[in-house]
Design a protein around this motif. Structure first.
Motif, mmCIF file in Angstrom:
data_model
loop_
_atom_site.group_PDB
_atom_site.id
_atom_site.type_symbol
_atom_site.label_atom_id
_atom_site.label_comp_id
_atom_site.label_asym_id
_atom_site.label_seq_id
_atom_site.Cartn_x
_atom_site.Cartn_y
_atom_site.Cartn_z
ATOM 1 N N SER A 99 0.850 -1.185 0.000
ATOM 2 C CA SER A 99 0.000 0.000 0.000
ATOM 3 C C SER A 99 0.885 1.235 0.000
ATOM 4 C CB SER A 99 -0.910 0.004 1.229
ATOM 5 O OG SER A 99 -1.679 1.183 1.295
ATOM 6 N N GLY A 100 0.607 2.154 -0.911
ATOM 7 C CA GLY A 100 1.305 3.437 -0.913
ATOM 8 C C GLY A 100 2.703 3.425 -1.487
ATOM 9 N N VAL A 101 3.080 2.373 -2.228
ATOM 10 C CA VAL A 101 4.404 2.325 -2.847
ATOM 11 C C VAL A 101 4.334 2.978 -4.225
ATOM 12 C CG1 VAL A 101 6.273 0.855 -3.678
ATOM 13 C CG2 VAL A 101 5.021 0.228 -1.606
ATOM 14 N N ALA A 102 5.160 3.987 -4.447
ATOM 15 C CA ALA A 102 5.147 4.710 -5.720
ATOM 16 C C ALA A 102 5.573 3.799 -6.869
ATOM 17 C CB ALA A 102 6.062 5.923 -5.641
ATOM 18 N N VAL A 103 4.997 4.032 -8.026
ATOM 19 C CA VAL A 103 5.338 3.254 -9.217
ATOM 20 C C VAL A 103 6.270 4.098 -10.081
ATOM 21 C CG1 VAL A 103 4.439 2.066 -11.256
ATOM 22 C CG2 VAL A 103 3.129 2.048 -9.125
ATOM 23 N N ASP A 104 7.550 4.024 -9.793
ATOM 24 C CA ASP A 104 8.537 4.777 -10.571
ATOM 25 C C ASP A 104 9.920 4.163 -10.384
ATOM 26 O OD1 ASP A 104 9.798 5.919 -8.167
ATOM 27 O OD2 ASP A 104 8.078 7.262 -8.070
ATOM 28 N N GLU A 105 10.842 4.578 -11.229
ATOM 29 C CA GLU A 105 12.185 3.991 -11.228
ATOM 30 C C GLU A 105 12.959 4.301 -9.954
ATOM 31 O OE1 GLU A 105 16.384 4.254 -13.748
ATOM 32 O OE2 GLU A 105 14.478 4.688 -14.764
ATOM 33 N N ALA A 106 12.822 5.524 -9.445
ATOM 34 C CA ALA A 106 13.588 5.898 -8.255
ATOM 35 C C ALA A 106 13.214 5.020 -7.062
ATOM 36 C CB ALA A 106 13.350 7.368 -7.918
ATOM 37 N N THR A 107 11.932 4.724 -6.924
ATOM 38 C CA THR A 107 11.485 3.870 -5.826
ATOM 39 C C THR A 107 12.006 2.450 -6.011
ATOM 40 O OG1 THR A 107 9.487 5.205 -5.545
ATOM 41 C CG2 THR A 107 9.468 2.997 -4.589
ATOM 42 N N ALA A 108 11.913 1.946 -7.239
ATOM 43 C CA ALA A 108 12.421 0.606 -7.521
ATOM 44 C C ALA A 108 13.924 0.522 -7.283
ATOM 45 C CB ALA A 108 12.088 0.217 -8.960
ATOM 46 N N ARG A 109 14.640 1.577 -7.639
ATOM 47 C CA ARG A 109 16.091 1.598 -7.429
ATOM 48 C C ARG A 109 16.427 1.477 -5.946
ATOM 49 N NH1 ARG A 109 20.577 3.614 -10.141
ATOM 50 N NH2 ARG A 109 19.232 4.356 -11.830
ATOM 51 N N ALA A 110 15.712 2.212 -5.119
ATOM 52 C CA ALA A 110 15.984 2.179 -3.683
ATOM 53 C C ALA A 110 15.755 0.781 -3.120
ATOM 54 C CB ALA A 110 15.100 3.191 -2.956
ATOM 55 N N PHE A 111 14.680 0.137 -3.547
ATOM 56 C CA PHE A 111 14.411 -1.223 -3.073
ATOM 57 C C PHE A 111 15.456 -2.200 -3.610
ATOM 58 C CE2 PHE A 111 9.818 0.177 -2.601
ATOM 59 C CZ PHE A 111 9.839 0.142 -1.214
ATOM 60 N N ALA A 112 15.869 -2.034 -4.862
ATOM 61 C CA ALA A 112 16.876 -2.925 -5.449
ATOM 62 C C ALA A 112 18.203 -2.798 -4.711
ATOM 63 C CB ALA A 112 17.051 -2.622 -6.936
ATOM 64 N N GLU A 113 18.555 -1.576 -4.323
ATOM 65 C CA GLU A 113 19.794 -1.378 -3.562
ATOM 66 C C GLU A 113 19.703 -2.071 -2.203
ATOM 67 O OE1 GLU A 113 20.085 2.854 -3.531
ATOM 68 O OE2 GLU A 113 21.149 2.943 -5.469
ATOM 69 N N GLN A 114 18.537 -1.981 -1.559
ATOM 70 C CA GLN A 114 18.363 -2.676 -0.277
ATOM 71 C C GLN A 114 18.470 -4.189 -0.459
ATOM 72 O OE1 GLN A 114 14.987 -1.344 2.210
ATOM 73 N NE2 GLN A 114 14.829 0.408 0.832
ATOM 74 N N ALA A 115 17.891 -4.696 -1.550
ATOM 75 C CA ALA A 115 17.953 -6.133 -1.813
ATOM 76 C C ALA A 115 19.393 -6.587 -2.043
ATOM 77 C CB ALA A 115 17.085 -6.488 -3.009
ATOM 78 N N CYS A 116 20.172 -5.763 -2.740
ATOM 79 C CA CYS A 116 21.588 -6.087 -2.943
ATOM 80 C C CYS A 116 22.314 -6.119 -1.604
ATOM 81 C CB CYS A 116 22.236 -5.066 -3.877
ATOM 82 S SG CYS A 116 21.812 -5.265 -5.620
ATOM 83 N N ASP A 117 22.038 -5.152 -0.770
ATOM 84 C CA ASP A 117 22.694 -5.113 0.540
ATOM 85 C C ASP A 117 22.327 -6.334 1.377
ATOM 86 O OD1 ASP A 117 23.759 -2.694 -0.224
ATOM 87 O OD2 ASP A 117 22.365 -1.484 0.954
ATOM 88 N N ARG A 118 21.082 -6.775 1.297
ATOM 89 C CA ARG A 118 20.641 -7.939 2.077
ATOM 90 C C ARG A 118 21.285 -9.228 1.569
ATOM 91 N NH1 ARG A 118 15.929 -7.720 5.220
ATOM 92 N NH2 ARG A 118 15.649 -5.609 6.010
ATOM 93 N N THR A 119 21.414 -9.363 0.272
ATOM 94 C CA THR A 119 21.923 -10.608 -0.310
ATOM 95 C C THR A 119 23.437 -10.631 -0.465
ATOM 96 O OG1 THR A 119 21.651 -9.732 -2.555
ATOM 97 C CG2 THR A 119 19.797 -10.987 -1.623
ATOM 98 N N GLY A 120 24.062 -9.464 -0.388
ATOM 99 C CA GLY A 120 25.499 -9.393 -0.622
ATOM 100 C C GLY A 120 25.857 -9.181 -2.076
ATOM 101 N N ALA A 121 24.852 -8.977 -2.930
ATOM 102 C CA ALA A 121 25.140 -8.682 -4.339
ATOM 103 C C ALA A 121 25.731 -7.280 -4.445
ATOM 104 C CB ALA A 121 23.864 -8.774 -5.163
ATOM 105 N N PRO A 122 26.663 -7.057 -5.344
ATOM 106 C CA PRO A 122 27.221 -5.708 -5.492
ATOM 107 C C PRO A 122 26.169 -4.738 -6.023
ATOM 108 C CG PRO A 122 27.969 -7.135 -7.263
ATOM 109 C CD PRO A 122 27.250 -8.021 -6.292
ATOM 110 N N ARG A 123 26.264 -3.493 -5.622
ATOM 111 C CA ARG A 123 25.294 -2.500 -6.099
ATOM 112 C C ARG A 123 25.447 -2.229 -7.595
ATOM 113 N NH1 ARG A 123 23.255 2.192 -2.023
ATOM 114 N NH2 ARG A 123 22.474 0.836 -0.374
#
Length: 230
Positions: A99-123
């Motif tokens: 609920s309330g998650v924006a549909v745009d690239e900047a928002t997706a980028r922020a989540f993707a960076e968090q996912a990389c940090d959680r998994t250990g994948a390089p940014r």
């Protein structure tokens, strides 16, 4: 025991040291020796090992997969575990939407960076690796940056209706993962909600590591190549 999840490019640990010793034992060359760091020398040696096994082209790029690592372990005397340590049962997957998650690239980028940090994948997986492949291209092609996206029409759209109104096995979320893939590749410490942006992308990252070895080998993530299922 050597876990596939711990022998990725850029990692430094005793399991990397074990595969380096194994590569050296089967005749591959690592000039610096078994240092425990998975850098370019180890990648080159592993690529040579893949070629020994008959892999060619992009399948012999030095990124470990389950079959090649298991064969190295069989010859060098270590046991390989290809399971993802954060895996959950399919029955544990929840289907509540965001609920309330924006549909745009900047928002997706922020989540993707968090996912990389959680998994250990390089940014660099977000910004683009050497051939341009990146998570944002994959997410845009899969869901158009819609975190609540669900595909009700493809071959996966089977099974009983769930709480989100879609059938059990539908592809869902940013990276359009199915519940089986989400459960098997779930990242420890993330939500068990398949629509959760970080958990969804993190599961996709773990899946890419297990199946492809690196995002550079995923056509769907490469903006210079045509879209394709991954």
């Amino acid at each position: 025991m050597v876990a596939l999840s711990n022998v990725r490019f850029g990692k430094r640990n005793d399991e990397v040291k074990a595969i380096q010793a194994g590569l050296i034992a089967v005749g591959m060359n690592i000039p610096a020796g078994a240092t425990g760091f998975f850098g370019e020398q180890t990648r080159s040696a592993y690529a040579a090992w893949q070629r020994v096994l008959g892999f060619t082209g992009s399948a012999a790029d030095g990124f470990p997969g389950c079959s090649s690592l298991a064969e190295l372990g069989a010859r060098a005397g270590f046991v390989v575990d290809c399971r993802n340590p954060g895996a959950i049962t399919k029955s544990s997957v929840r289907f509540s939407r965001n609920s309330g998650v924006a549909v745009d690239e900047a928002t997706a980028r922020a989540f993707a960076e968090q996912a990389c940090d959680r998994t250990g994948a390089p940014r660099s997986w977000v910004t683009g690796v050497s051939n341009g492949a990146n998570l944002l291209t994959l997410v845009f092609r899969e869901s158009s940056f819609r975190p609540n996206a669900v595909n009700r029409d493809d071959v996966n759209a089977t099974g009983p209706i769930q709480s989100d109104g879609a059938r059990l096995n539908c592809s869902r979320g940013y990276a359009q993962v199915i519940p089986d893939t989400f459960a098997e590749n779930h990242q420890a410490g993330t939500s068990d909600r398949i629509y959760d942006p970080v958990a969804n992308i993190a599961a996709a990252i773990n899946y890419i590591w297990r199946r492809y070895g690196d995002i550079s080998r995923v056509q769907q993530a490469n903006p210079h190549r045509d879209p394709a299922p991954y």
